[in-house]
Design a protein around this motif. Structure first.
Motif, PDB file in Angstrom:
ATOM      1  N   GLU A  26      13.916   7.642   4.391  1.00 34.53           N
ATOM      2  CA  GLU A  26      12.863   6.831   5.033  1.00 34.53           C
ATOM      3  C   GLU A  26      13.039   6.802   6.555  1.00 34.53           C
ATOM      4  O   GLU A  26      12.049   6.841   7.295  1.00 34.53           O
ATOM      5  N   HIS A  52       0.605   4.602   7.100  1.00 30.37           N
ATOM      6  CA  HIS A  52       1.789   4.831   6.274  1.00 30.37           C
ATOM      7  C   HIS A  52       3.084   4.743   7.090  1.00 30.37           C
ATOM      8  O   HIS A  52       4.133   4.400   6.546  1.00 30.37           O
ATOM      9  N   THR A  56       6.120   2.546   6.044  1.00 30.34           N
ATOM     10  CA  THR A  56       7.450   3.161   5.959  1.00 30.34           C
ATOM     11  C   THR A  56       8.506   2.317   6.663  1.00 30.34           C
ATOM     12  O   THR A  56       9.638   2.190   6.192  1.00 30.34           O
ATOM     13  N   HIS A  59       9.481  -0.082   4.310  1.00 27.82           N
ATOM     14  CA  HIS A  59      10.340   0.489   3.257  1.00 27.82           C
ATOM     15  C   HIS A  59      11.795   0.509   3.716  1.00 27.82           C
ATOM     16  O   HIS A  59      12.704   0.196   2.940  1.00 27.82           O
ATOM     17  N   GLU A 114       5.677  12.356  -0.144  1.00 25.86           N
ATOM     18  CA  GLU A 114       5.309  11.237  -1.019  1.00 25.86           C
ATOM     19  C   GLU A 114       5.828  11.458  -2.436  1.00 25.86           C
ATOM     20  O   GLU A 114       6.333  10.532  -3.067  1.00 25.86           O
ATOM     21  N   GLU A 117       9.438  10.732  -2.681  1.00 26.66           N
ATOM     22  CA  GLU A 117       9.660   9.281  -2.656  1.00 26.66           C
ATOM     23  C   GLU A 117       9.260   8.628  -3.982  1.00 26.66           C
ATOM     24  O   GLU A 117       9.948   7.716  -4.459  1.00 26.66           O
ATOM     25  N   TYR A 121      11.971   6.464  -5.886  1.00 30.69           N
ATOM     26  CA  TYR A 121      11.787   5.016  -6.096  1.00 30.69           C
ATOM     27  C   TYR A 121      11.617   4.681  -7.568  1.00 30.69           C
ATOM     28  O   TYR A 121      12.042   3.615  -8.014  1.00 30.69           O
ATOM     29  N   THR A 143       7.379  -0.955  -2.973  1.00 34.74           N
ATOM     30  CA  THR A 143       7.414   0.278  -2.175  1.00 34.74           C
ATOM     31  C   THR A 143       6.836   1.443  -2.968  1.00 34.74           C
ATOM     32  O   THR A 143       6.016   2.216  -2.448  1.00 34.74           O
ATOM     33  N   GLU A 147       3.850   4.092  -1.933  1.00 31.29           N
ATOM     34  CA  GLU A 147       4.005   5.558  -1.885  1.00 31.29           C
ATOM     35  C   GLU A 147       2.913   6.225  -2.741  1.00 31.29           C
ATOM     36  O   GLU A 147       2.302   7.213  -2.319  1.00 31.29           O
ATOM     37  N   ASP A 151      -0.191   8.694  -1.476  1.00 32.50           N
ATOM     38  CA  ASP A 151      -0.460  10.002  -2.073  1.00 32.50           C
ATOM     39  C   ASP A 151      -1.924  10.122  -2.510  1.00 32.50           C
ATOM     40  O   ASP A 151      -2.565  11.150  -2.280  1.00 32.50           O
TER      41      ASP A 151
END
Ligand code: FE
Ligand code: ZN
Length: 169
Positions: A26, A52, A56, A59, A114, A117, A121, A143, A147, A151
């Motif tokens: 991140e 984003h 982030t 995040h 993405e 991530e 996650y 989070t 993400e 996307d």
């Protein structure tokens, strides 16, 4: 009982390790996104990436909060996977000589990030659930949803971006 707690201990260590890698990932993204925003031409794409970038930063903050609670060190691991994805994205930006093609390439690179991530996650949220860390699981799920949303939005704008790129000479 001993066997079970040893397993939990191992999973906890793997959990912390994965969180540390995500923190590195991140942090790398917060440095890469401003360059992608600068090189993007479509104002809508710039806006999506800007939004984003702000998410982030949140995040990173959530991961720091979770790691602090688990006494996990921050900045102790480097995500080589994210470094490679970002390097590939930088190559696209450098190599694309047409701005519409560059936008389509930036979206392609961003969606790879993405998906990395989303996978990562999903894993740590599940680890948190298994470990009984419900508050961590909630934070990681928040989070994860951001993400996934990023996307979806990138897929939406790729439609017109790809059409413009297709018209490039
Ligand atoms: Fe993120
Ligand atoms: Zn993201």
């Amino acid at each position: 009982m001993k066997f079970i707690s040893a397993n939990l201990d191992n999973l906890k260590k793997l959990y912390i390790d994965q969180l540390q890698h995500l923190h590195s990932a991140e942090t790398q993204i917060t440095k890469a996104l401003p360059k992608m925003i600068e090189k993007a031409s479509d104002p809508q794409l710039k806006q999506v990436l800007q939004t984003h970038l702000q998410e982030t930063q949140g995040h990173v903050a959530r991961l720091e909060q979770i790691l602090q609670n688990s006494k996990g060190e921050v900045d102790s691991k480097k995500s080589k996977g994210m470094a490679a994805l970002i390097a590939e994205g930088e190559d696209i930006i450098t190599d694309a000589s047409d701005e519409a093609v560059r936008d389509a390439g930036i979206i392609a690179a961003a969606q790879k990030v993405e998906h990395y991530e989303i996978a990562a996650y999903g894993t740590v949220r599940t680890f948190a659930e298994i470990l009984g860390l419900d508050h961590d699981a909630d934070l990681l799920d928040t989070t994860l949803e951001e993400e996934k949303h990023a996307d979806v939005v990138l897929t939406q704008i790729s439609d017109s971006a790809n059409t413009r790129a297709d018209k490039a000479a």
